[in-house]
Motif scaffolding. Structure first.
Motif, PDB file in Angstrom:
ATOM      1  N   ARG A  93       0.836  -1.215   0.000  1.00  0.00           N
ATOM      2  CA  ARG A  93       0.000   0.000   0.000  1.00  0.00           C
ATOM      3  C   ARG A  93       0.866   1.259   0.000  1.00  0.00           C
ATOM      4  N   LEU A  94       1.908   1.268   0.830  1.00  0.00           N
ATOM      5  CA  LEU A  94       2.805   2.430   0.873  1.00  0.00           C
ATOM      6  C   LEU A  94       3.459   2.675  -0.486  1.00  0.00           C
ATOM      7  N   ILE A  95       3.918   1.617  -1.109  1.00  0.00           N
ATOM      8  CA  ILE A  95       4.576   1.751  -2.415  1.00  0.00           C
ATOM      9  C   ILE A  95       3.585   2.230  -3.474  1.00  0.00           C
ATOM     10  N   ARG A  96       2.374   1.654  -3.474  1.00  0.00           N
ATOM     11  CA  ARG A  96       1.369   2.076  -4.462  1.00  0.00           C
ATOM     12  C   ARG A  96       0.942   3.527  -4.260  1.00  0.00           C
ATOM     13  N   VAL A  97       0.757   3.938  -3.010  1.00  0.00           N
ATOM     14  CA  VAL A  97       0.383   5.331  -2.735  1.00  0.00           C
ATOM     15  C   VAL A  97       1.521   6.262  -3.144  1.00  0.00           C
ATOM     16  N   ALA A 123       7.592  19.671  -5.770  1.00  0.00           N
ATOM     17  CA  ALA A 123       8.786  19.170  -5.078  1.00  0.00           C
ATOM     18  C   ALA A 123       8.392  18.430  -3.799  1.00  0.00           C
ATOM     19  N   GLY A 124       7.429  18.976  -3.092  1.00  0.00           N
ATOM     20  CA  GLY A 124       6.940  18.313  -1.882  1.00  0.00           C
ATOM     21  C   GLY A 124       6.292  16.980  -2.197  1.00  0.00           C
ATOM     22  N   ALA A 125       5.527  16.942  -3.288  1.00  0.00           N
ATOM     23  CA  ALA A 125       4.895  15.681  -3.696  1.00  0.00           C
ATOM     24  C   ALA A 125       5.946  14.643  -4.078  1.00  0.00           C
ATOM     25  N   ALA A 126       6.988  15.073  -4.759  1.00  0.00           N
ATOM     26  CA  ALA A 126       8.059  14.149  -5.144  1.00  0.00           C
ATOM     27  C   ALA A 126       8.764  13.607  -3.904  1.00  0.00           C
ATOM     28  N   SER A 127       9.000  14.465  -2.941  1.00  0.00           N
ATOM     29  CA  SER A 127       9.642  14.039  -1.696  1.00  0.00           C
ATOM     30  C   SER A 127       8.748  13.078  -0.919  1.00  0.00           C
ATOM     31  N   LEU A 128       7.473  13.387  -0.855  1.00  0.00           N
ATOM     32  CA  LEU A 128       6.521  12.505  -0.184  1.00  0.00           C
ATOM     33  C   LEU A 128       6.471  11.146  -0.869  1.00  0.00           C
TER      34      LEU A 128
END
Length: 94
Positions: A19-23, A56-61
């Motif tokens: 789930r973490l990887i898919r999200v 950038a925040g989305a990429a980091s998340l």
């Protein structure tokens, strides 16, 4: 001594990791498909900066979610192997 028992459901760990990887992948897809900045007149540079920071925040998340998922998957694999080894040791002892 029963309070020292540890029982981990490996299937649950694997589901959490997946789930973490898919999200993380979903967040990455959403962040990479951000729209171009709108024409905001004199505020366009500010709007562009905000959008860039959000991306950038989305990429980091996304990276953090996928990394955490990988670490949970590794923990699941190690736990399952250690549990199997311990079980085998007990079986051999008795």
């Amino acid at each position: 001594m029963s309070d020292l028992l540890l029982n981990v459901d490996v299937a649950v760990l694997d589901a959490i990791a997946d789930r973490l990887i898919r999200v993380g992948d979903s967040v990455d897809t959403a962040g990479s498909s951000a729209p171009s900045p709108p024409d905001a007149g004199p505020g366009t540079p500010v709007v562009s900066d905000v959008l860039a920071r959000l991306c950038a925040g989305a990429a980091s998340l996304a990276e953090s979610l996928r990394g955490t998922g990988s670490r949970v998957a590794e923990a699941s694999r190690v736990y399952a192997q250690e549990d199997a080894d311990a079980g085998q040791s007990l079986h051999e002892a008795y």
